[in-house]
Design an enzyme around this catalytic site. Structure first.
Site, PDB file in Angstrom:
ATOM      1  N   LYS A 124       0.854  -1.296   0.102  1.00 35.87           N
ATOM      2  CA  LYS A 124       0.062   0.009   0.053  1.00 35.87           C
ATOM      3  C   LYS A 124       0.802   1.444  -0.022  1.00 35.87           C
ATOM      4  CE  LYS A 124      -3.446  -2.438  -0.523  1.00 35.87           C
ATOM      5  NZ  LYS A 124      -4.458  -3.113   0.326  1.00 35.87           N
TER       6      LYS A 124
HETATM    7  C1  LIG Z   1      -5.407  -4.315   0.606  1.00 34.84           C
HETATM    8  C2  LIG Z   1      -7.022  -3.958   0.640  1.00 34.84           C
HETATM    9  C3  LIG Z   1      -7.749  -4.454   1.734  1.00 34.84           C
HETATM   10  C4  LIG Z   1      -7.117  -5.122   3.012  1.00 34.84           C
HETATM   11  O1  LIG Z   1      -6.110  -4.619   3.729  1.00 34.84           O
HETATM   12  P1  LIG Z   1      -5.459  -5.359   4.811  1.00 34.84           P
HETATM   13  O2  LIG Z   1      -4.612  -4.343   5.267  1.00 34.84           O
HETATM   14  O3  LIG Z   1      -4.269  -6.532   3.697  1.00 34.84           O
HETATM   15  O4  LIG Z   1      -6.147  -6.343   5.527  1.00 34.84           O
HETATM   16  C5  LIG Z   1      -8.872  -4.112   1.895  1.00 34.84           C
HETATM   17  N1  LIG Z   1      -9.714  -3.489   0.562  1.00 34.84           N
HETATM   18  C6  LIG Z   1      -9.034  -3.118  -0.350  1.00 34.84           C
HETATM   19  C7  LIG Z   1      -9.460  -2.491  -1.388  1.00 34.84           C
HETATM   20  C8  LIG Z   1      -7.624  -3.476  -0.430  1.00 34.84           C
HETATM   21  O5  LIG Z   1      -6.950  -3.046  -1.362  1.00 34.84           O
END
Ligand SMILES: *Cc1c(COP(=O)(O)O)cnc(C)c1O
Length: 387
Positions: free
Chosen positions: A184
């Site tokens: 992210k």
């Molecule tokens: C990555 C992601 C999640 C989950 O995030 P985590 O921190 O890995 O649990 C949820 N929604 C979207 C749109 C994502 O890209």
């Protein structure tokens, strides 16, 4: 061709993060403690809000947001088919039923007209995703939610830096959930955050995030003396560790610098691919700030002369890591079984999911990496288009 494989979505971690992690290890306070509290405060300042709760993932944050709105058995929550499975699973684990509304093919975000068609007397909330870092049509979404007395949860996993008409996403609806997963925009390895305007709702979420306890370990064992704890609810183990926050504290300080780096790569790609027979991401909307989380191109076989999967393979052969965000939710067998969903019932999300490819756009890319991606895309497409 480049010699080493360019890993998709690699985070940029520097000396500051390394030293802070070392300091945390030396302090021997690894769990939720002063660094998590500092990170929560920093994130609250960044978003211009008072209350935040750090979690061990965005998935946990989304689950808690659903529970915080008392969603459960018999309730329906409308969301998008173009998202990561965690968005939908959070609704399912709260006990509510997910209902999909197709995307707008131009913005790739949930289509408000489709939401309206799916509202029933059981609908309690809308869970919207700011796909790729582009804000949803929040004015229309909030207006609709107010008129139908629905809650709005924002999945901001792609959208830490996103702004919509002067407002920061995550603070526009009732709750916003953020991700600091390794790929992210900023990372803590695994990690998440909830932003919420309602202080009492946030306190309940904090309790649920740590077994339902009346106070956290840092307050129990700190030098102010031992304090008894009481279980107020059957909660979860969703708290962030100081070891994770140690990384986040420094990542957050560099968020604008990283955003600028990704913006530069984004603009370079837009210019370099303008003449190719492929689809490019939607243009940035006026009076918004895009978070540049994903750069998604579309490979339509009729135009590009090759399938999306052939393109993925050709990129990998050229040592460029690529991603797919996302095959639409109804493509997965579980949801087909559980809800009788068919991909074709959501034609826009289905077509996008079958054609899309995400190219590397991380602050870790140097200029040579960016040029390598461009060379690979151009030569694969120009060769394919000739066949
Ligand atoms: C990555 C992601 C999640 C989950 O995030 P985590 O921190 O890995 O649990 C949820 N929604 C979207 C749109 C994502 O890209």
């Amino acid at each position: 061709m480049r010699k080493d494989f360019l890993v998709f979505g690699q985070p940029l971690l520097e000396q500051e993060e390394l030293e802070e992690v070392l300091d945390t290890v030396k302090s021997a306070w690894l769990g939720t403690g002063p660094k998590v509290h500092l990170f929560e405060k920093q994130f609250a300042d960044y978003k211009g809000v008072e209350h935040t709760a750090a979690t061990n993932s965005c998935t946990a944050a989304l689950h808690l947001a659903c529970l915080g709105h008392e969603l459960g058995d018999g309730d329906e929550v409308i969301t998008t088919p173009t998202t990561f499975c965690a968005t939908v699973n959070a609704i399912i684990h709260s006990g509510a039923r997910p209902v999909l509304a197709d995307i707008d093919p131009t913005t790739l975000n949930i289509d408000v007209k489709e939401i309206e068609k799916k509202i029933t007397s059981k609908t309690k909330a809308l869970l919207v995703v700011h796909f790729a870092g582009r804000p949803c049509d929040m004015e229309a979404i909030v207006d609709l939610a107010r008129s139908r007395k629905l809650k709005v949860i924002e999945d901001c996993a792609h959208a830490i830096e996103t702004e919509y008409r002067g407002q920061k996403v995550g603070t526009i609806g009732d709750m916003g959930c953020f991700s600091f997963y390794a790929t992210k925009n900023i990372t803590t390895g695994e990690g998440g955050m909830i932003v919420c305007r309602d202080k009492s709702a946030l306190l309940r979420i904090k309790t649920l995030a740590l077994h339902g306890l009346s106070c956290d370990a840092w307050s129990r064992f700190s030098d102010s003396g031992y304090r008894h704890y009481f279980v107020e609810e059957a909660g979860f183990k969703y708290n962030m560790m100081d070891l994770q926050a140690a990384i986040g504290i420094h990542q957050l300080r560099k968020i604008d610098e990283y955003w600028q780096r990704r913006q530069k790569i984004w603009n370079r790609y837009m210019e370099a691919f303008a003449d190719l027979p492929i689809g490019l991401p939607p243009l940035i909307e006026k009076d918004t700030r895009h978070a540049y989380h994903l750069f998604t191109i579309r490979i339509n076989p009729d135009n590009a002369g090759m399938s999306r999967d052939d393109f993925l393979e050709a990129m990998t052969e050229r040592n460029i890591g690529v991603g797919v965000h996302y095959m639409s939710i109804p493509e997965h067998p579980y949801y087909q079984r559980a809800f009788s969903w068919k991909a074709e019932d959501f034609p826009e999300a289905c077509a996008f999911g079958r054609e899309t490819v995400s190219l590397p756009i991380s602050p870790k890319l140097n200029e040579q990496d960016t040029e390598d991606v461009i060379d690979a895309v151009r030569s694969i497409i120009l060769q394919g288009a000739k066949i």
